[in-house]
Design an enzyme around this catalytic site. Structure first.
Site, PDB file in Angstrom:
ATOM      1  CG  HIS A   6      -8.280 -91.981  20.433  1.00 35.63           C
ATOM      2  ND1 HIS A   6      -8.153 -92.081  21.799  1.00 35.63           N
ATOM      3  CD2 HIS A   6      -7.265 -91.188  20.004  1.00 35.63           C
ATOM      4  CE1 HIS A   6      -7.092 -91.380  22.184  1.00 35.63           C
ATOM      5  NE2 HIS A   6      -6.535 -90.832  21.114  1.00 35.63           N
ATOM      6  CG  HIS A  61      -1.395 -87.897  15.063  1.00 34.39           C
ATOM      7  ND1 HIS A  61      -0.671 -88.682  15.919  1.00 34.39           N
ATOM      8  CD2 HIS A  61      -2.494 -87.524  15.773  1.00 34.39           C
ATOM      9  CE1 HIS A  61      -1.308 -88.790  17.076  1.00 34.39           C
ATOM     10  NE2 HIS A  61      -2.410 -88.084  17.017  1.00 34.39           N
ATOM     11  CG  HIS A  86      -5.489 -84.518  16.471  1.00 34.92           C
ATOM     12  ND1 HIS A  86      -4.960 -84.057  17.659  1.00 34.92           N
ATOM     13  CD2 HIS A  86      -5.337 -85.877  16.518  1.00 34.92           C
ATOM     14  CE1 HIS A  86      -4.515 -85.081  18.367  1.00 34.92           C
ATOM     15  NE2 HIS A  86      -4.717 -86.190  17.692  1.00 34.92           N
ATOM     16  CG  ASP A  88      -8.154 -86.607  19.999  1.00 37.49           C
ATOM     17  OD1 ASP A  88      -9.178 -85.913  20.102  1.00 37.49           O
ATOM     18  OD2 ASP A  88      -7.104 -86.391  20.631  1.00 37.49           O
ATOM     19  CG  ASP A  89      -5.855 -90.007  16.681  1.00 37.06           C
ATOM     20  OD1 ASP A  89      -5.547 -88.808  16.863  1.00 37.06           O
ATOM     21  OD2 ASP A  89      -5.353 -90.936  17.328  1.00 37.06           O
TER      22      ASP A  89
HETATM   23 ZN   LIG Z   1      -4.107 -88.145  18.217  1.00 36.17          ZN
END
Ligand SMILES: [Zn+2]
Length: 230
Positions: A192, A101, A97, A46-47
């Site tokens: 991540h 965020h 995503h 993620d991210d």
């Molecule tokens: Zn995230």
């Protein structure tokens, strides 16, 4: 004869609807794992994209012949289009995503739709593909998130194992131990590729854990492949 054909078409439509509901696609229900007989599992990141860590992770995955799923943030996609392009070209799945965020829990349906659309457009312009998976930030699944996912026809994907690799105190050994003691067929592993901590332990951890999981007979697939495996 015409009557039989009609029944056949009707049955096909019914099967498609049932299958869609079974894998959770488009109904807003969060998917955390997906049982299957092939010991399929999915690594997710993620991210990102992150200018250092994402590339490092892609190199490791390439060396081990593993495909993973990256839930990217629109703002980061915009900053690093070349990395998203590489992810797509190397056969990894790209999920949505949100754009920023931030404060997703505060947004109503329209706000979430806007975050998803912006990110989707950015990914589509670079890779010519439309993401089908949505991982809400922090694993939130508010009514607005659920409604937006249904409206935009996204499957909401959470996870089975949280490696907590973003925490400063988490070592690569912690990540490996966590995965190895909680893994089972159908698991979705949360990592991540963008962390704000000083030194990401994630690349080192996946370098170690991939061979261990392969030894135990697990197959790495993308999340879309996982949720469609029987
Ligand atoms: Zn995230």
């Amino acid at each position: 004869m015409r009557h039989n054909k009609f029944i056949y078409v009707l049955l096909c439509i019914l099967c498609c609807i049932l299958f869609t509901v079974a894998v959770g696609a488009g109904n807003g229900e969060a998917i955390k794992s997906h049982d299957n007989q092939y010991k399929n599992i999915a690594l997710t990141f993620d991210d990102g994209p992150h200018p250092i860590y994402t590339e490092r992770i892609i190199d490791i995955l390439a060396r081990h012949g593993v495909k993973a799923t990256f839930f990217s943030i629109g703002e980061n996609v915009n900053r690093h289009p070349e990395i998203i392009k590489r992810l797509s070209e190397e056969g990894h799945e790209i999920g949505n995503h949100t754009w920023s965020h931030r404060l997703i829990w505060k947004l109503g349906r329209e706000g979430v739709v806007s975050e998803l659309s912006r990110t989707e457009t950015a990914i589509n312009e670079i890779c010519n593909l439309r993401p089908r998976l949505f991982r809400p930030p922090d694993g939130l699944n508010t009514i607005a998130i659920k409604e937006a996912a249904i409206e935009m026809d996204y499957s909401v994907i959470l996870w089975t194992i949280d490696t907590r690799d973003w925490e400063q105190k988490t070592t690569s050994k912690d990540i490996v131990d966590n995965i190895m003691s909680n893994i089972h067929a159908g698991s979705i592993i949360l990592c991540h590729d963008f962390v704000s901590r000083r030194d990401s332990q994630t690349p080192e951890a996946i370098e170690k854990v991939i061979p261990l999981l392969k030894e135990k007979g697990y197959n790495f697939v993308t999340v879309s492949e996982l949720i469609h495996s029987s």
